[in-house]
Motif scaffolding. Structure first.
Motif, short mmCIF file in Angstrom:
data_model
loop_
_atom_site.label_atom_id
_atom_site.label_comp_id
_atom_site.label_asym_id
_atom_site.label_seq_id
_atom_site.Cartn_x
_atom_site.Cartn_y
_atom_site.Cartn_z
N HIS A 64 -3.98 1.86 7.72
CA HIS A 64 -4.56 0.69 7.20
C HIS A 64 -3.32 -0.39 7.63
O HIS A 64 -2.23 -0.16 7.50
N GLY A 65 -3.82 -1.56 7.93
CA GLY A 65 -2.90 -2.59 8.00
C GLY A 65 -3.46 -3.76 9.08
O GLY A 65 -4.85 -3.78 9.36
N VAL A 66 -2.65 -4.72 9.30
CA VAL A 66 -1.32 -4.80 9.22
C VAL A 66 -0.91 -5.33 7.79
O VAL A 66 -1.44 -6.35 7.17
N ASN A 67 0.00 -4.88 6.92
CA ASN A 67 0.41 -5.07 5.55
C ASN A 67 1.81 -5.72 5.48
O ASN A 67 2.42 -5.01 6.20
N PRO A 68 1.82 -6.73 4.69
CA PRO A 68 3.18 -7.38 4.78
C PRO A 68 3.95 -6.56 3.60
O PRO A 68 3.59 -6.00 2.82
N PHE A 69 5.37 -6.45 3.76
CA PHE A 69 6.40 -5.82 2.57
C PHE A 69 7.52 -6.83 2.90
O PHE A 69 8.14 -7.22 3.62
N THR A 70 7.96 -7.04 1.46
CA THR A 70 9.04 -7.85 1.23
C THR A 70 10.01 -7.28 0.37
O THR A 70 9.90 -6.01 -0.02
N LYS A 71 11.05 -7.86 -0.36
CA LYS A 71 11.68 -7.21 -1.29
C LYS A 71 11.33 -6.80 -2.58
O LYS A 71 11.97 -6.30 -3.15
N ASP A 72 9.97 -7.31 -2.98
CA ASP A 72 9.35 -7.25 -4.20
C ASP A 72 8.88 -5.75 -4.27
O ASP A 72 7.81 -5.34 -3.75
N HIS A 73 9.74 -4.84 -4.96
CA HIS A 73 9.47 -3.53 -4.98
C HIS A 73 8.16 -2.99 -5.59
O HIS A 73 7.36 -2.25 -4.90
N GLU A 74 7.88 -3.94 -6.55
CA GLU A 74 6.73 -3.61 -7.30
C GLU A 74 5.34 -3.65 -6.62
O GLU A 74 4.29 -3.04 -6.41
N LYS A 75 5.38 -4.96 -5.55
CA LYS A 75 4.25 -5.22 -5.08
C LYS A 75 4.05 -4.17 -3.79
O LYS A 75 2.96 -3.85 -3.54
N ASN A 76 5.19 -3.95 -3.14
CA ASN A 76 5.14 -3.03 -2.19
C ASN A 76 4.62 -1.47 -2.81
O ASN A 76 3.86 -0.68 -2.15
N ARG A 77 5.10 -1.18 -3.93
CA ARG A 77 4.60 -0.03 -4.57
C ARG A 77 2.86 0.16 -4.73
O ARG A 77 2.29 1.14 -4.42
N ALA A 78 2.68 -1.00 -4.94
CA ALA A 78 1.07 -1.20 -5.06
C ALA A 78 0.15 -1.00 -3.69
O ALA A 78 -0.80 -0.22 -4.04
N THR A 79 0.90 -1.25 -2.55
CA THR A 79 0.11 -0.83 -1.40
C THR A 79 0.38 0.52 -0.99
O THR A 79 -0.71 1.32 -0.75
N PHE A 80 1.32 1.16 -1.48
CA PHE A 80 1.52 2.63 -1.31
C PHE A 80 0.52 3.39 -2.20
O PHE A 80 -0.02 4.53 -1.95
N GLU A 81 0.35 2.89 -3.59
CA GLU A 81 -0.38 3.74 -4.54
C GLU A 81 -1.86 3.38 -3.87
O GLU A 81 -2.68 4.45 -3.93
N PHE A 82 -2.46 2.26 -3.38
CA PHE A 82 -3.60 2.31 -2.64
C PHE A 82 -3.67 3.37 -1.31
O PHE A 82 -4.60 3.87 -1.72
N ALA A 83 -2.53 3.23 -0.75
CA ALA A 83 -2.85 4.22 0.42
C ALA A 83 -2.95 5.78 -0.09
O ALA A 83 -3.50 6.61 0.44
N ARG A 84 -2.14 6.08 -1.16
CA ARG A 84 -2.31 7.50 -1.79
C ARG A 84 -3.71 7.73 -2.22
O ARG A 84 -4.36 8.80 -2.00
N LYS A 85 -4.24 6.93 -2.97
CA LYS A 85 -5.65 6.97 -3.53
C LYS A 85 -6.65 7.03 -2.50
O LYS A 85 -7.60 8.00 -2.46
N ALA A 86 -6.39 6.37 -1.48
CA ALA A 86 -7.52 6.45 -0.40
C ALA A 86 -6.76 7.54 0.73
O ALA A 86 -7.66 7.71 1.82
N GLY A 87 -5.74 8.25 0.76
CA GLY A 87 -5.71 9.56 1.43
C GLY A 87 -5.09 9.01 2.72
O GLY A 87 -5.50 9.74 3.75
N ILE A 88 -4.63 7.71 2.90
CA ILE A 88 -4.09 7.23 4.23
C ILE A 88 -2.66 7.53 4.36
O ILE A 88 -1.82 7.36 3.71
N PRO A 89 -2.36 8.36 5.65
CA PRO A 89 -1.03 8.66 6.05
C PRO A 89 -0.07 7.56 6.57
O PRO A 89 0.91 7.80 6.67
#
Length: 277
Positions: free
Chosen positions: A101-126
């Motif tokens: 999934h992408g292209v996704n932005p990432f910054t120093k905002d750890h919690e916002k970054n975590r939200a994208t990883f949480e989405f990927a986990r729920k969707a089973g995206i490696p």
């Protein structure tokens, strides 16, 4: 669409790729389980961005793709649990596999970054295809370890912070090996780089490839059918096998021309890719 590549040229390219890749494999750690060599042809769904998502998924299946890479407008990272389940059901019903999934932005905002990883986990995206700022890497080191999901840095060509392959390699060298690259071969052509050498250079950290060809090795150019520009398609596949592209890595055809009606051109690209494979 046929490919005018002689058997001798194909075998020579393959042998060259295997030899170079073997030398690299002996000197660099490979984090992911290596591929069996049976590469799966996928589609970056951005190629069908002007087509409603349900129809686009059916088109991807009809065109012969086995895997897909989604992007934010078709499958937002802000999707609810129910929306994620609904989308995954549509993909599964068509026999497709969602690998990135992408292209996704990432910054120093750890919690916002975590939200994208949480989405990927729920969707089973490696694999999360990404464009991280330099300040994002401390956060990403923690998140790839916590979620065991890869980050694949995407290059966007000239003037972008990840212009050359050395820019990607320098960015990832001191970080978790799950932080690697999604090599957009078309944009590397625009940056004046040899796509085959790019693949070899990224051995062990290559988790995605965008198969794309451009007419000229310069910033301002236009996309063409695979093999009609500067992409040596058989040599690309030989190099991917040589570097043991992971079996759950995302190899995604991306065709950006004529977005209102790209189906015929994509079909031609598929024919070229499958002949080379």
């Amino acid at each position: 669409m046929s490919v005018s590549v002689s058997r001798r040229h194909f075998l020579a390219a393959a042998a060259s790729g295997v030899a170079a890749g073997s030398a690299l494999l002996s000197s660099r750690h490979v984090w992911a389980a290596p591929s069996s060599g049976d590469l799966k042809l996928g589609l970056q769904m951005y190629s069908l961005r002007k087509i409603p998502v349900d129809d686009a998924l059916k088109d991807a299946k009809e065109l012969g793709f086995e895997t897909i890479e989604m992007y934010g407008q078709m499958f937002p990272v802000t999707s609810t649990d129910d929306q994620i389940k609904e989308m995954l059901a549509k993909i599964d019903d068509l026999g497709l596999k969602l690998l990135a999934h992408g292209v996704n932005p990432f910054t120093k905002d750890h919690e916002k970054n975590r939200a994208t990883f949480e989405f990927a986990r729920k969707a089973g995206i490696p694999n999360i295809t990404a464009d991280p700022t330099p300040e994002a890497f401390d956060s990403l080191d923690k998140l790839v370890a916590e979620y065991d999901i890869r980050i694949a840095i995407h290059n966007h060509g000239p003037k972008h912070r990840y212009n050359k392959v050395t820019d990607v390699l320098n960015a990832i060298k001191d970080h978790d090996t799950r932080i690697g690259a999604c090599a957009d071969l078309g944009h590397y052509i625009r940056s004046g780089e040899d796509p085959v050498e790019v693949i070899r250079s990224l051995q062990g950290r290559l988790y995605g490839v965008h198969l794309k060809d451009f007419a000229e090795m310069q910033d301002k150019t236009h996309g063409v059918i695979l093999g009609k520009g500067h992409l040596d398609v058989p040599a690309v596949f030989a190099a991917m096998r040589a570097v043991q592209f992971p079996s759950n890595g995302a190899m995604s055809l991306e065709y950006e021309e004529h977005p209102e009606d790209p189906i015929d051109e994509i079909r031609q690209c598929v024919a070229v890719a499958k002949a080379a494979m």
